[in-house]
Write a protein that holds these residues in place. Structure first.
Motif, PDB file in Angstrom:
ATOM      1  N   GLU A  53       5.455  -0.041   0.000  1.00 56.42           N
ATOM      2  CA  GLU A  53       4.293   0.705  -0.459  1.00 56.42           C
ATOM      3  C   GLU A  53       3.021   0.275   0.271  1.00 56.42           C
ATOM      4  OE1 GLU A  53       1.843   1.760  -4.530  1.00 56.42           O
ATOM      5  OE2 GLU A  53       3.488   0.347  -4.611  1.00 56.42           O
ATOM      6  N   TRP A  54       2.880  -1.007   0.546  1.00 52.68           N
ATOM      7  CA  TRP A  54       1.672  -1.455   1.231  1.00 52.68           C
ATOM      8  C   TRP A  54       1.569  -0.850   2.621  1.00 52.68           C
ATOM      9  CZ3 TRP A  54       1.473  -4.234   5.755  1.00 52.68           C
ATOM     10  CH2 TRP A  54       2.689  -4.771   6.210  1.00 52.68           C
ATOM     11  N   LEU A  55       2.730  -0.606   3.244  1.00 50.39           N
ATOM     12  CA  LEU A  55       2.697   0.046   4.557  1.00 50.39           C
ATOM     13  C   LEU A  55       2.131   1.457   4.453  1.00 50.39           C
ATOM     14  CD1 LEU A  55       6.141  -0.990   6.064  1.00 50.39           C
ATOM     15  CD2 LEU A  55       3.879  -1.646   6.898  1.00 50.39           C
ATOM     16  N   VAL A  56       2.562   2.165   3.433  1.00 51.13           N
ATOM     17  CA  VAL A  56       2.092   3.550   3.256  1.00 51.13           C
ATOM     18  C   VAL A  56       0.611   3.561   2.910  1.00 51.13           C
ATOM     19  CG1 VAL A  56       2.368   5.603   1.821  1.00 51.13           C
ATOM     20  CG2 VAL A  56       4.386   4.354   2.591  1.00 51.13           C
ATOM     21  N   ARG A  57       0.174   2.645   2.074  1.00 47.71           N
ATOM     22  CA  ARG A  57      -1.208   2.649   1.634  1.00 47.71           C
ATOM     23  C   ARG A  57      -2.186   2.156   2.710  1.00 47.71           C
ATOM     24  NH1 ARG A  57      -2.451   2.642  -4.113  1.00 47.71           N
ATOM     25  NH2 ARG A  57      -0.522   2.924  -5.250  1.00 47.71           N
ATOM     26  N   TYR A  58      -1.819   1.117   3.441  1.00 46.05           N
ATOM     27  CA  TYR A  58      -2.801   0.467   4.297  1.00 46.05           C
ATOM     28  C   TYR A  58      -2.525   0.613   5.793  1.00 46.05           C
ATOM     29  CZ  TYR A  58      -3.970  -1.648  -0.129  1.00 46.05           C
ATOM     30  OH  TYR A  58      -4.297  -1.839  -1.426  1.00 46.05           O
TER      31      TYR A  58
END
Length: 60
Positions: A53-58
């Protein structure tokens, strides 16, 4: 009213008072006075962790 009549009335009143107030009520346990429940309903989606998820968000 004679003294004997007043004494009999006082004795009857005392007997009635002792019958009503002569004993203490049953103790209430502390466990019975506290209700524990969650403040909010559990949300499984909130606690689910997605490592990407952090990849998608940031990153994107």
């Amino acid at each position: 009213m004679s003294q004997e009549q007043m004494n009999a009335d006082a004795a009857a009143a005392e007997t009635a008072r002792r019958a009503r107030f002569g004993t203490l009520p049953e103790r209430v346990r502390l466990e019975d006075t506290v209700e524990e429940r969650p403040a909010t309903a559990p949300d499984p989606a909130r606690d689910a962790y997605n490592e990407d998820e952090w990849l998608v968000r940031y990153a994107l």
